[in-house]
Design a protein around this motif. Structure first.
Motif, PDB file in Angstrom:
ATOM      1  N   ALA A  64       2.293 -51.563 103.290  1.00 50.16           N
ATOM      2  CA  ALA A  64       0.850 -51.771 103.146  1.00 50.16           C
ATOM      3  C   ALA A  64       0.211 -50.625 102.372  1.00 50.16           C
ATOM      4  N   PHE A  65       0.676 -49.408 102.627  1.00 52.00           N
ATOM      5  CA  PHE A  65       0.161 -48.252 101.900  1.00 52.00           C
ATOM      6  C   PHE A  65       0.480 -48.368 100.405  1.00 52.00           C
ATOM      7  N   SER A  66       1.684 -48.825 100.077  1.00 50.29           N
ATOM      8  CA  SER A  66       2.055 -49.003  98.675  1.00 50.29           C
ATOM      9  C   SER A  66       1.196 -50.067  98.011  1.00 50.29           C
ATOM     10  N   LEU A  67       0.913 -51.142  98.717  1.00 47.47           N
ATOM     11  CA  LEU A  67       0.049 -52.179  98.156  1.00 47.47           C
ATOM     12  C   LEU A  67      -1.358 -51.660  97.885  1.00 47.47           C
ATOM     13  N   VAL A  68      -1.904 -50.907  98.823  1.00 44.83           N
ATOM     14  CA  VAL A  68      -3.245 -50.348  98.641  1.00 44.83           C
ATOM     15  C   VAL A  68      -3.257 -49.393  97.452  1.00 44.83           C
ATOM     16  N   ALA A  69      -2.222 -48.567  97.330  1.00 43.39           N
ATOM     17  CA  ALA A  69      -2.144 -47.627  96.206  1.00 43.39           C
ATOM     18  C   ALA A  69      -2.034 -48.369  94.883  1.00 43.39           C
ATOM     19  N   ALA A  70      -1.303 -49.478  94.855  1.00 42.43           N
ATOM     20  CA  ALA A  70      -1.170 -50.256  93.620  1.00 42.43           C
ATOM     21  C   ALA A  70      -2.468 -50.974  93.282  1.00 42.43           C
ATOM     22  N   ILE A  71      -3.130 -51.520  94.282  1.00 39.61           N
ATOM     23  CA  ILE A  71      -4.375 -52.258  94.028  1.00 39.61           C
ATOM     24  C   ILE A  71      -5.479 -51.333  93.523  1.00 39.61           C
ATOM     25  N   PHE A  72      -5.616 -50.160  94.145  1.00 43.68           N
ATOM     26  CA  PHE A  72      -6.678 -49.237  93.756  1.00 43.68           C
ATOM     27  C   PHE A  72      -6.266 -48.290  92.634  1.00 43.68           C
ATOM     28  N   ASN A  73      -5.028 -48.428  92.140  1.00 42.62           N
ATOM     29  CA  ASN A  73      -4.560 -47.703  90.963  1.00 42.62           C
ATOM     30  C   ASN A  73      -4.683 -46.182  91.138  1.00 42.62           C
ATOM     31  N   PHE A  74      -4.169 -45.668  92.258  1.00 42.85           N
ATOM     32  CA  PHE A  74      -4.230 -44.234  92.539  1.00 42.85           C
ATOM     33  C   PHE A  74      -3.335 -43.460  91.576  1.00 42.85           C
ATOM     34  N   PHE A 114       1.138 -43.068  91.170  1.00 40.27           N
ATOM     35  CA  PHE A 114       1.923 -43.442  89.995  1.00 40.27           C
ATOM     36  C   PHE A 114       2.605 -42.250  89.333  1.00 40.27           C
ATOM     37  N   GLU A 115       2.267 -41.042  89.731  1.00 43.00           N
ATOM     38  CA  GLU A 115       2.886 -39.853  89.155  1.00 43.00           C
ATOM     39  C   GLU A 115       4.015 -39.301  90.016  1.00 43.00           C
ATOM     40  N   THR A 116       4.375 -39.974  91.111  1.00 39.80           N
ATOM     41  CA  THR A 116       5.500 -39.532  91.935  1.00 39.80           C
ATOM     42  C   THR A 116       6.805 -39.864  91.236  1.00 39.80           C
ATOM     43  N   SER A 117       7.865 -39.197  91.638  1.00 36.61           N
ATOM     44  CA  SER A 117       9.151 -39.379  90.955  1.00 36.61           C
ATOM     45  C   SER A 117       9.696 -40.797  91.124  1.00 36.61           C
ATOM     46  N   GLY A 118       9.465 -41.422  92.267  1.00 36.71           N
ATOM     47  CA  GLY A 118       9.957 -42.781  92.476  1.00 36.71           C
ATOM     48  C   GLY A 118       9.217 -43.799  91.625  1.00 36.71           C
ATOM     49  N   ALA A 119       7.928 -43.610  91.460  1.00 42.94           N
ATOM     50  CA  ALA A 119       7.125 -44.567  90.693  1.00 42.94           C
ATOM     51  C   ALA A 119       7.301 -44.386  89.198  1.00 42.94           C
ATOM     52  N   THR A 120       7.583 -43.174  88.749  1.00 40.50           N
ATOM     53  CA  THR A 120       7.696 -42.958  87.303  1.00 40.50           C
ATOM     54  C   THR A 120       8.854 -43.737  86.698  1.00 40.50           C
ATOM     55  N   THR A 121       9.873 -44.035  87.471  1.00 37.34           N
ATOM     56  CA  THR A 121      10.980 -44.855  86.975  1.00 37.34           C
ATOM     57  C   THR A 121      10.467 -46.221  86.537  1.00 37.34           C
ATOM     58  N   PHE A 122       9.645 -46.846  87.368  1.00 33.27           N
ATOM     59  CA  PHE A 122       9.110 -48.163  87.035  1.00 33.27           C
ATOM     60  C   PHE A 122       7.985 -48.081  86.014  1.00 33.27           C
ATOM     61  N   VAL A 123       7.182 -47.027  86.085  1.00 36.40           N
ATOM     62  CA  VAL A 123       6.081 -46.876  85.132  1.00 36.40           C
ATOM     63  C   VAL A 123       6.635 -46.696  83.727  1.00 36.40           C
ATOM     64  N   ASN A 124       7.692 -45.908  83.583  1.00 42.15           N
ATOM     65  CA  ASN A 124       8.290 -45.709  82.266  1.00 42.15           C
ATOM     66  C   ASN A 124       8.923 -46.990  81.742  1.00 42.15           C
TER      67      ASN A 124
END
Length: 56
Positions: free
Chosen positions: A17-27, A31-41
Motif C-alpha cells: 500500500a505504501f508503494s502504491l501511494v508513493a507511485a500515485i503521488f509521484n514522490f 523514485f530515487e532509491t536503488s530498487g526503483a532506479t532499475t525500473f525507472v532507467n
C-alpha cells in the motif's frame, strides 16, 4: 495460519500500500532509491508508475 503468518502478511500488505501511494503521488525520494532506479532507467518514470499501479 499462525499469528506470525498474519503478522508477516500484514507487513507485506502495508508495504504494498505504501508503494502504491508513493507511485500515485509521484514522490521524488521514492523514485530515487536503488530498487526503483532499475525500473525507472528501463521504463522511464511514467512507465514505472504504471508498472507499480498495475503490478501491485
Amino acid at each position: 495460519m499462525e499469528p506470525t503468518d498474519y503478522f508477516i502478511l500484514a507487513i507485506f500488505i502495508a508495504l504494498g500500500a505504501f508503494s502504491l501511494v508513493a507511485a500515485i503521488f509521484n514522490f521524488d525520494w521514492y523514485f530515487e532509491t536503488s530498487g526503483a532506479t532499475t525500473f525507472v532507467n528501463k521504463f522511464g518514470r511514467k512507465g514505472h508508475v504504471y508498472f507499480m499501479l498495475y503490478w501491485d
